[in-house]
Scaffold this active site. Sequence first.
Site, short mmCIF file in Angstrom:
data_model
loop_
_atom_site.label_atom_id
_atom_site.label_comp_id
_atom_site.label_asym_id
_atom_site.label_seq_id
_atom_site.Cartn_x
_atom_site.Cartn_y
_atom_site.Cartn_z
CG PHE A 1 -0.66 -0.07 2.52
CD1 PHE A 1 -1.64 -0.36 3.47
CD2 PHE A 1 0.63 0.18 2.96
CE1 PHE A 1 -1.31 -0.41 4.82
CE2 PHE A 1 0.95 0.13 4.30
CZ PHE A 1 -0.02 -0.16 5.23
CD GLU A 2 0.74 5.41 2.89
OE1 GLU A 2 1.56 6.29 2.63
OE2 GLU A 2 0.27 5.23 4.01
N GLY A 3 1.38 2.88 -2.73
CA GLY A 3 2.25 2.72 -3.89
C GLY A 3 3.05 1.44 -3.76
#
Length: 605
Positions: free
Chosen positions: A412-414
């Site tokens: 997550f978050e890229g």
Amino acid sequence: MHKKEFRMSESKDAKYNVDQEGQEFDSVVGSLFFGEINEDVIFPFPHFSEDQVEMAKEMCSAVSKYGEDAIDGEKFDEEAKIPDEVIRGLAELGLCGLAVPEEYGGMQLDYSLYSRVFAEVASMDGSTATMLGAHQSIGYRALLNEGTPEQKEKWLPSLASGEKLASFCLTEPGSGSDAYSIKTKAIKNDDGSFTITGQKLWITNAGTAEFYTVFCKTDHEKDGKMVEKISCFIIEKGMEGVSFGEKENKMGIRASETRAVYFDKVKVPAENVLGELGKGFKIAMNVLNSGRLSLGAGCVGGMKTILKMATEHAKGRKQFGAPISDFGLIQQKLAFMAARCYATESIVYMTTGNMIKGMNDYFLETAICKVYGSESLWTVVDTGLQIAAGNGYMKEYPYERIMRDSRINLIFEGTNEILRCFLALSGMKGPSDSLKELGKVSDVSSALKDPIKSLGVLSDFAKKRISKMIASRALTKAHPELEEYANYFSSMMASFAIQVENTLIKHGKKIIGNEYPQGRLSNMATELYVMLCVISRTTSILEKDDVPQDKKDYVLGLTKIVIKESRQNFVANLKEMTNNYDKLTAEVSQAVCNYDGYGLDIINY
């Protein structure tokens, strides 16, 4: 304790700002792509000031004590829920408003203090850290960054107090890393309001939140035509048309709530637009940039926990008449775990320190903190479980839960894959602009069509190229005991900058679609930044008179391990830039896709 007891006085805060903040400067990692470094930005390492130390110790102590009494990761995981009273307790400590200005009821912590306190939470439970991070690191971060005074006055007090939780709504069923492909649409009404329809997927805090930062497509006129751009809106839970999917049954961080969010013709007033219409993509990226920083800090907290557990087990577990900590292969693991923790901590707080001092763009640094931190945590957890052996595999011990919780950090978050591409392409933009002076980037010979006109440009390019090839000592401020490693760094930085130019000249615009060299360049940039931060931090420690010699020896040992590993990784990636099997890899991968998997069976082949 109540959060008010931890707030810095205005005089302390003002003194800190005057002492630490300076003129703005460019990204440290960005300069590496040019083969340059500004030592004044790197040295001395941005250690905490006395005020920061006092504040951090008080807050971390209170958070740790509260965690011992109230945070039961095993119970939270089994019940797949963080109790409401625990969230209230965290809020009373001020943990829901760490970065919010005091005038809105927050703690107004700087980036370094924020990261250190967040790391303390993450050291106790991944689900709790995820809930708090989703709330403030990204949930209402756009409000902090872009909100008008009226918007902040309306929403920040209740968000900072924990009365309301926040959620960040960007990902959709057909839009993950490709954020610009979102389908949720906001249509402007005659009265200036907007009607929003669409859905968001895998949203943390979705069902418990009251405040949602939502990204939608909006229509804009450009050159006489209508085009779609992304805009950012505030949506509240009570608005008609907002609904949620079932709670997701996740592998890890099970106690944090994850759901789909649906918007069925939700009418949103004009005053709920965050920032400028059509500027939502940049707003989202800025939010994620700062969110990646807290994720990296959280990974440090997790590593410290697993290393402590593994060390206790290694010292207490006896085999063949001796503790297993006496055995070479276990010693190797413990040393590696500690070195990775030291390296990650160094890059996180070099980054936060420079952000406080005025670094303009920090998206490359925070991407490295996220990628290196998450992968370090994952390997450290895996190593710790290996040391625990059979115990580590049993649910009665926390190793397997921590492993499940840690895995999400690489996603997550890229995802780490997309962030590697982002790091490489963003870093190469500056050098590519410089090479445009030569003509077509992918064909330097085109500049020779007009030799007289091109002579000066090519001459300057050659001079810069030669200066990079002649390795000079870039880190003159490193401690004498680190001179050998500083020289390694200087030589590696020069090789990296030349490789960046070679890659641009070879591939030109086609580099955008070629992820093999992108991945290697990002890996090399990461290892350079790790080395740089560790050398700076260790230099500061070695130069301090009040640090015991045994601690200095320990830090020096960690530094040598970190740099040796980083150098090995760098050299491997450098060699693969020209000596690789990328074409073969692509061919085999295509065959796997054609066969829908392995495609072989020992019975037939």
